[in-house]
Each structure stands twice: as C-alpha cells, then as structure tokens.
Design a protein around this motif. Structure first.
Motif, short mmCIF file in Angstrom:
data_model
loop_
_atom_site.label_atom_id
_atom_site.label_comp_id
_atom_site.label_asym_id
_atom_site.label_seq_id
_atom_site.Cartn_x
_atom_site.Cartn_y
_atom_site.Cartn_z
N LEU A 347 38.08 25.59 41.86
CA LEU A 347 38.13 26.89 41.49
C LEU A 347 38.66 27.84 42.39
CD1 LEU A 347 34.22 26.98 40.43
CD2 LEU A 347 36.04 26.62 38.80
N ARG A 348 39.14 28.60 42.26
CA ARG A 348 40.19 29.91 43.36
C ARG A 348 39.01 31.17 42.88
NH1 ARG A 348 46.21 31.83 43.26
NH2 ARG A 348 45.41 32.24 40.95
N ILE A 349 39.40 32.36 44.49
CA ILE A 349 38.50 33.19 43.88
C ILE A 349 39.04 34.00 44.82
CG2 ILE A 349 36.22 34.70 44.38
CD1 ILE A 349 34.99 31.07 44.81
N SER A 350 39.43 34.80 44.84
CA SER A 350 40.74 35.78 45.20
C SER A 350 39.70 37.50 45.26
CB SER A 350 41.73 35.94 44.82
OG SER A 350 42.11 35.50 43.32
N LEU A 351 40.20 38.18 45.75
CA LEU A 351 39.56 39.67 46.27
C LEU A 351 40.59 40.27 45.79
CD1 LEU A 351 37.54 38.59 49.07
CD2 LEU A 351 36.44 38.38 46.02
N ALA A 352 40.54 42.08 46.66
CA ALA A 352 40.86 42.77 46.33
C ALA A 352 40.71 44.20 46.96
CB ALA A 352 41.77 43.55 44.87
N TYR A 353 41.52 44.93 47.30
CA TYR A 353 40.65 45.78 47.94
C TYR A 353 39.72 46.46 47.64
CZ TYR A 353 44.93 46.09 51.17
OH TYR A 353 46.20 46.23 51.85
N ASP A 354 39.44 46.86 46.37
CA ASP A 354 38.07 47.28 45.50
C ASP A 354 37.07 46.63 45.56
OD1 ASP A 354 39.48 49.72 45.88
OD2 ASP A 354 40.82 49.25 44.11
N THR A 355 37.47 45.00 45.86
CA THR A 355 36.16 44.29 45.80
C THR A 355 34.87 44.69 46.25
OG1 THR A 355 37.79 42.25 45.06
CG2 THR A 355 34.99 41.75 45.35
N THR A 356 34.08 44.92 45.70
CA THR A 356 32.81 45.38 46.57
C THR A 356 31.46 43.89 46.86
OG1 THR A 356 30.84 45.08 44.18
CG2 THR A 356 32.32 47.41 44.69
N GLU A 357 30.48 44.49 47.49
CA GLU A 357 29.96 43.83 48.06
C GLU A 357 28.78 43.18 46.84
OE1 GLU A 357 27.38 44.64 51.80
OE2 GLU A 357 29.29 45.06 52.70
N GLU A 358 28.63 44.14 46.17
CA GLU A 358 27.70 44.12 44.93
C GLU A 358 28.05 42.63 44.01
OE1 GLU A 358 24.31 44.27 42.32
OE2 GLU A 358 24.93 44.76 44.62
N GLU A 359 29.26 43.31 43.92
CA GLU A 359 30.58 42.32 43.05
C GLU A 359 29.66 40.60 43.38
OE1 GLU A 359 33.76 44.80 40.81
OE2 GLU A 359 34.57 44.49 42.63
N ILE A 360 30.55 40.78 44.78
CA ILE A 360 30.15 39.50 45.41
C ILE A 360 28.49 38.61 45.19
CG2 ILE A 360 30.13 37.77 47.07
CD1 ILE A 360 33.09 38.91 46.09
N HIS A 361 27.98 39.52 45.20
CA HIS A 361 25.90 39.56 44.76
C HIS A 361 25.88 38.67 43.43
CE1 HIS A 361 22.08 39.51 45.85
NE2 HIS A 361 21.81 39.57 44.78
N VAL A 362 26.52 39.79 42.77
CA VAL A 362 26.43 39.01 41.72
C VAL A 362 26.98 37.67 41.12
CG1 VAL A 362 27.18 40.01 38.81
CG2 VAL A 362 25.49 41.60 40.42
N PHE A 363 28.86 38.02 41.61
CA PHE A 363 28.74 36.51 41.28
C PHE A 363 28.44 35.73 41.79
CE2 PHE A 363 32.21 33.92 43.18
CZ PHE A 363 32.65 32.47 42.05
N MET A 364 28.15 35.58 43.44
CA MET A 364 27.32 33.94 43.19
C MET A 364 25.78 33.54 43.26
SD MET A 364 29.60 32.86 45.96
CE MET A 364 28.30 31.55 46.32
#
Length: 379
Positions: A347-364
């Motif tokens: 699986l590939r997870i790829s970020l951008a400058y505007d990706t937020t910590e909250e989004e990472i928390h929800v995703f995980m």
C-alpha cells in the motif's frame, strides 16, 4: 474526504486553475501566428519560459515545455538514443524505474539497443560503484530517477552526476517527477543533462510538464512538424498550460522549505503508528523522501483494503498509478528482494504540503480497524 494519493496526482491549486483560465480566455492566439495578437501570445510564452528557468536556476533555452513526465522521459531517452546511435548503443538504468522509463527502454531494446538494468539494495537504492563499473565505450546514456515513486527511496544522483562528468560522450537523464518540491536537487550543478518534471505532481494541471535539456545536448525529436520548442517538440504550444505550470512551480518554490519539514513530521507519525500495528511491514526506508510511506500487509489483498477505506472517503493506492492495473506484484519491492507475500500486498500512502495531522490520525485509526476486520474474516 482524506486524500493520501498525492504521488499519483495532486489537487490543482486554485491559483493555477485561475492562471489557466485567464490565459485561455485572453491569449488564445497561436504563438506562431505573424499578426500582433499571435505576437502577444509568443511574448507570454517566452516570459513563461524565462520564469520557469529562473525558478529552476537554469538557462531559458534549456526549458522545453511538454505534456508531462511520460513524454519528457520518452523524449529524453529515445531522443538521445536515436540521435547518438552511430557512436554507441548502450544505456544504463536500474530495476526500479517508472514505467515510462522502463517501457521506453524496452522499446529501444527491440531496435537493437543494449540496456543494462542495475540491481538495487533492500532499500531500493542503486550502488554508485555499480553505475561506474557498467559504463562502456559505447555507453551513450544513464537514466536514473531521483525519487522512487513507490518507496520514496532517494537515488544518489549527484554522485552519479560526478561520474557522468568524467565521460563527456555520455548523457545523464534524471526523472525528477517525484522529487521536485520534496527533495532538493540543483539541476544545473549536478552533472545532469536531461531532467523531467510533471505539473500534476506539484498541484499543477495534467498535461503539463518540463524537460530540462542542458545547453549543447542534441536530441532526435519524437514529433516533427512546425519546429516549436527549439525544434524538439513540434505542435502548437499549450500556452495556458505553460503559464499555469509556472504558477505551480512558483507556489511550490515559495512553500517547499516549510512544506518539506511538515511532511517529514507527518511521515514520522505514520512510521511510529505503523510500527505498532501487528502484521504490517514498512517498506519505505527511514531516509526516504518525506511524502511517501509504503507498507505491506502480507496475507491481505491491497485492493480490498483500498476499497474499504474508499467507502469512508479515505484514498490511498497500491503502487504507481501507471502500473496499478497490471500485475499484482510490485516490481519495485521484488527488485528490493522482498518475498512475494510482501511484494503483492503493498500500500502506498503519499502526502502533500496541506495534509494535516488530524487527517493522518483519522486515516491510521481507519486503517487499523480495516485490518482488524479483515483478520476476523480471514480467521
């Protein structure tokens, strides 16, 4: 929606869209037309080229506007091969290149060119000494990407560039589609003769890109016609695309220092959480580019996980979007020496400058729950 597939494509910046729309509406004349209206378009194209060159710290005449990474890679590779085949037919690359490089080289093999595919280590990185030892008298090109599109591994292109400088009769091409805006690279100072960039990877538009062609580098064009773009890419120029691409380049350049550090912090958070997850193997090396995290969940089909996350409007991918509908196995992970149960479950997870910590928390949390659900079903 949580979008974590930025290595496949990025969301266009509103300023880029505005730039494209304004240019399309006002400067729609053909830059090759002789009348004053066409002259205005030509002046704007020249200005866009100068601005792109300034942002990349190269010469104006070294910028060739293209339709993106695939065209840029093909023009660089086939252009060198066909132009210089009378003095050599040997090309050096690696086992982990993007399909637009890999398939272009396979096409040249059918025409009688000799291609050396160098192996990589467990992190997906080629050995500089292997590159040096592979050079022959008939070598005309080295083509090696800067940042791997699946793992985020960073290739030692500056060291390879130093080697290339010692062989003035060969050329060095770098696919920098995944690297630009994420891993700094001084194109003009790294022994690079050709370098590929793509607009839609940096919040620009699909169908836009740049091929840097070092002054004095001769290429056989893929397109023949009206001799636009220094005779290297015939066809009426995509003026609005070029102007919008420059806007994207400028926006990325202004934000890159803060943006890179932000993504690196998010990547660290991802790694810390993923290490704790039972049954998850991390494939991306710790010194990789900051925007990519590749993991495997052996025993589970990645498309099932992607679908279950997609239902929740969380979007990740398996591998390169250009090869995701082909063989289940990741050629990149296989080249790194991973067993098949790991190379088919990536699986590939790829970020951008505007990706937020909250989004990472929800995703995980969503990923953890998804894997737990699948484990229950499989038991």
């Amino acid at each position: 929606m949580i979008y974590l597939d930025n290595s496949a494509t990025t969301k266009p910046d509103p300023a880029v869209l505005e730039s494209f729309q304004q240019t399309s509406g006002r400067f729609f004349a053909n830059p090759s037309s002789l009348h004053p209206f066409g002259g205005e378009s030509e002046k704007l194209l020249t200005k866009a080229k100068k601005q792109a060159a300034d942002l990349l710290h190269v010469q104006d005449e070294e910028i060739v506007f293209t339709s993106g990474g695939t065209e840029g890679n093909n023009l660089a590779i086939k252009g060198i091969a066909l132009e210089h085949q009378t003095r050599g037919n040997h090309i050096i690359t690696t086992d982990v290149e993007h399909p637009s490089v890999d398939e272009a080289l396979k096409g040249l093999e059918q025409l009688g060119f000799e291609i050396t595919y160098l192996p990589v280590d467990e992190n997906g990185v080629v050995s500089v000494s292997d590159v040096k030892n592979a050079i022959k008298d008939k070598t005309i090109l080295i083509s090696i990407m800067h940042v791997n599109n699946e793992l985020g591994s960073i290739q030692p292109v500056q060291e390879i560039g130093e080697i290339a400088k010692e062989h003035p009769k060969l050329f060095f091409h770098v696919d920098n589609v995944q690297g630009f805006g994420k891993v700094p690279l001084k194109i003009a100072e790294s022994g690079i003769d050709l370098c590929t960039l793509s607009g839609h990877k940096i919040h620009g538009l699909k169908g836009t890109g740049i091929l840097y062609v070092k002054q004095g580098t001769a290429l056989f064009p893929l397109f023949h016609g009206g001799n636009q773009e220094q005779n290297l890419r015939s066809g009426t120029e995509n003026l609005a695309g070029a102007v919008s691409l420059v806007r994207a380049l400028r926006l990325i350049s202004e934000r890159k220092c803060e943006g890179i550090e932000h993504m690196r912090g998010l990547q660290r958070q991802l790694r810390e959480r993923l290490i704790e997850m039972e049954g998850v193997e991390i494939n991306t090396p710790e010194d990789a580019a900051p925007h990519i995290m590749n993991v495997s969940v052996p025993g589970m089909k990645p498309e099932v996980i992607i679908h279950m996350l997609g239902v929740q409007e969380i979007y990740i991918s398996t591998k390169s979007a250009c090869s995701s509908k082909q063989s289940d196995e990741s050629k990149i992970l296989a080249a790194c020496g991973h067993e098949k149960d790991r190379s088919v479950s990536a699986l590939r997870i790829s970020l951008a400058y505007d990706t937020t910590e909250e989004e990472i928390h929800v995703f995980m949390n969503a990923l953890s729950e998804t894997i737990d659900q699948l484990k229950t079903i499989l038991e």
